[in-house]
Design an enzyme around this catalytic site. Sequence first.
Site, PDB file in Angstrom:
ATOM      1  N   MET A  29      -7.359   0.443   8.873  1.00 19.23           N
ATOM      2  CA  MET A  29      -8.793   0.712   8.994  1.00 19.23           C
ATOM      3  C   MET A  29      -9.130   0.972  10.456  1.00 19.23           C
ATOM      4  O   MET A  29     -10.290   0.880  10.869  1.00 19.23           O
ATOM      5  CB  MET A  29      -9.601  -0.465   8.438  1.00 19.23           C
ATOM      6  CG  MET A  29      -9.317  -0.679   6.948  1.00 19.23           C
ATOM      7  SD  MET A  29     -10.654  -1.491   6.063  1.00 19.23           S
ATOM      8  CE  MET A  29     -10.722  -3.050   6.885  1.00 19.23           C
ATOM      9  N   GLY A  30      -8.111   1.277  11.259  1.00 22.76           N
ATOM     10  CA  GLY A  30      -8.339   1.602  12.667  1.00 22.76           C
ATOM     11  C   GLY A  30      -8.518   0.370  13.527  1.00 22.76           C
ATOM     12  O   GLY A  30      -8.177  -0.740  13.114  1.00 22.76           O
ATOM     13  N   LEU A  32      -6.825  -0.254  16.220  1.00 25.87           N
ATOM     14  CA  LEU A  32      -5.416  -0.654  16.176  1.00 25.87           C
ATOM     15  C   LEU A  32      -5.051  -1.615  17.308  1.00 25.87           C
ATOM     16  O   LEU A  32      -5.523  -1.475  18.434  1.00 25.87           O
ATOM     17  CB  LEU A  32      -4.540   0.604  16.246  1.00 25.87           C
ATOM     18  CG  LEU A  32      -4.859   1.673  15.190  1.00 25.87           C
ATOM     19  CD1 LEU A  32      -3.921   2.863  15.334  1.00 25.87           C
ATOM     20  CD2 LEU A  32      -4.781   1.105  13.775  1.00 25.87           C
ATOM     21  N   GLY A  35      -0.357  -5.569  16.223  1.00 30.86           N
ATOM     22  CA  GLY A  35       0.106  -5.770  14.847  1.00 30.86           C
ATOM     23  C   GLY A  35       0.340  -4.422  14.170  1.00 30.86           C
ATOM     24  O   GLY A  35       1.400  -4.166  13.590  1.00 30.86           O
ATOM     25  N   HIS A  36      -0.669  -3.540  14.289  1.00 35.48           N
ATOM     26  CA  HIS A  36      -0.517  -2.199  13.711  1.00 35.48           C
ATOM     27  C   HIS A  36       0.636  -1.458  14.402  1.00 35.48           C
ATOM     28  O   HIS A  36       1.400  -0.732  13.752  1.00 35.48           O
ATOM     29  CB  HIS A  36      -1.797  -1.370  13.905  1.00 35.48           C
ATOM     30  CG  HIS A  36      -3.014  -1.941  13.247  1.00 35.48           C
ATOM     31  ND1 HIS A  36      -4.040  -2.506  13.964  1.00 35.48           N
ATOM     32  CD2 HIS A  36      -3.373  -2.022  11.936  1.00 35.48           C
ATOM     33  CE1 HIS A  36      -4.988  -2.912  13.129  1.00 35.48           C
ATOM     34  NE2 HIS A  36      -4.610  -2.636  11.896  1.00 35.48           N
ATOM     35  N   GLY A 150       1.246  -5.440   6.919  1.00 39.52           N
ATOM     36  CA  GLY A 150       1.467  -6.676   7.679  1.00 39.52           C
ATOM     37  C   GLY A 150       1.410  -7.893   6.765  1.00 39.52           C
ATOM     38  O   GLY A 150       0.598  -7.950   5.842  1.00 39.52           O
ATOM     39  N   GLN A 156      -2.831  -9.380  -0.182  1.00 39.33           N
ATOM     40  CA  GLN A 156      -2.902  -7.911  -0.283  1.00 39.33           C
ATOM     41  C   GLN A 156      -1.507  -7.329  -0.528  1.00 39.33           C
ATOM     42  O   GLN A 156      -1.307  -6.474  -1.390  1.00 39.33           O
ATOM     43  CB  GLN A 156      -3.501  -7.351   1.010  1.00 39.33           C
ATOM     44  CG  GLN A 156      -3.349  -5.847   1.193  1.00 39.33           C
ATOM     45  CD  GLN A 156      -4.121  -5.318   2.388  1.00 39.33           C
ATOM     46  OE1 GLN A 156      -5.336  -5.222   2.329  1.00 39.33           O
ATOM     47  NE2 GLN A 156      -3.443  -4.970   3.466  1.00 39.33           N
ATOM     48  N   SER A 188      -5.869  -9.664  14.756  1.00 47.57           N
ATOM     49  CA  SER A 188      -6.761  -9.096  13.746  1.00 47.57           C
ATOM     50  C   SER A 188      -7.860  -8.350  14.494  1.00 47.57           C
ATOM     51  O   SER A 188      -8.297  -8.791  15.569  1.00 47.57           O
ATOM     52  CB  SER A 188      -7.389 -10.226  12.919  1.00 47.57           C
ATOM     53  OG  SER A 188      -8.565  -9.767  12.291  1.00 47.57           O
TER      54      SER A 188
HETATM   55  O1  PAF Z   1      -5.072  -3.978   5.581  1.00 42.18           O
HETATM   56  C1  PAF Z   1      -5.926  -3.089   5.784  1.00 42.18           C
HETATM   57  O2  PAF Z   1      -6.192  -2.684   6.920  1.00 42.18           O
HETATM   58  C2  PAF Z   1      -6.657  -2.478   4.601  1.00 42.18           C
HETATM   59  O3  PAF Z   1      -6.890  -3.421   3.611  1.00 42.18           O
HETATM   60  C3  PAF Z   1      -5.920  -1.254   4.021  1.00 42.18           C
HETATM   61  C4  PAF Z   1      -4.572  -1.628   3.451  1.00 42.18           C
HETATM   62  C5  PAF Z   1      -5.764  -0.198   5.098  1.00 42.18           C
HETATM   63  C6  PAF Z   1      -6.757  -0.647   2.885  1.00 42.18           C
HETATM   64  O4  PAF Z   1      -8.008  -0.242   3.331  1.00 42.18           O
END
Ligand code: PAF
Length: 286
Positions: A29-30, A32, A35-36, A150, A156, A188
Amino acid sequence: MVELIRSTSELKVRRATLNTQKVGLVPTMGNLHRGHASLVQASVNRNEVTIVTIFVNPKQFGPNEDFHRYPRTLEDDLELLDRVSNGRPCLVYAPETTQDIYPDGFDTTISLGELSRPLCGKFRPGHFDGVATVVYRLFSITRPHSAYFGAKDFQQLAIIRRMVLDLDIPVEIISMPIIRDHDGLALSSRNQYLDKDDRQLALKLPSTLTLSAQLFKECHHNTTDRKLTNFIKESLADSQVEWQYLDILDASTLRPPSAATQEWVIAGAMKVGKTRLIDNITVQKK
Ligand code: PAF
């Protein structure tokens, strides 16, 4: 080599040019952070092309949640991706409008079962249906060979693994370890909502999980052990923070552990002021 794509139609055309190249997907979801970056790094190392999606998905936010204030930082994200992809092909799909993902008339939602009920599911009704719906849609548009998620979002990840299995989606799901800051807080995008005092309080989340894991191991994985249950009870009663849950579950079923459990997840969620944070630690049977 980062290439920005702003519409689904453009992405589909570009995806078709990739032919047989191995494609890794990192849905985000940007906003970043490291972690990303670890997910992108893993994808770049294992695939010929990486697609990073940046989309703040309205379907996974409740009416009183932070959809509108969720940080949108495309310029900075592109810089980070440029650094991390290190000259390897990286397509960044950041749809300009919500309609790109959910065109007018879009009327389908994935309805999840048992895995979506405990933990965050209790506090965020509809959240995981929204996550599964967008992830399914992103899989269809990008047609990746593998997708990187992650482990901080443990539930999730479990749900996506199950969805891929149940719906026979040909995507390998790869889980990457939680990345923590120097003080132990799991990274986060929501950490930036915390001021200095909030951050101190937020550290109760990783420290309580760590202590719970220690006690859990010391009592040989007995979830009814008095020392462990007292510790959890006292932690949950701490009025400085608002715990939503602190649970020990079977890591694969997300149900209460049984004699067959091979791995446990100790998962917690708390609110510090208006900021909701989640974290977890897994414990394996030796
Ligand atoms: O983990 C996230 O950032 C979101 O839940 C995802 C997997 C991109 C879905 O919108």
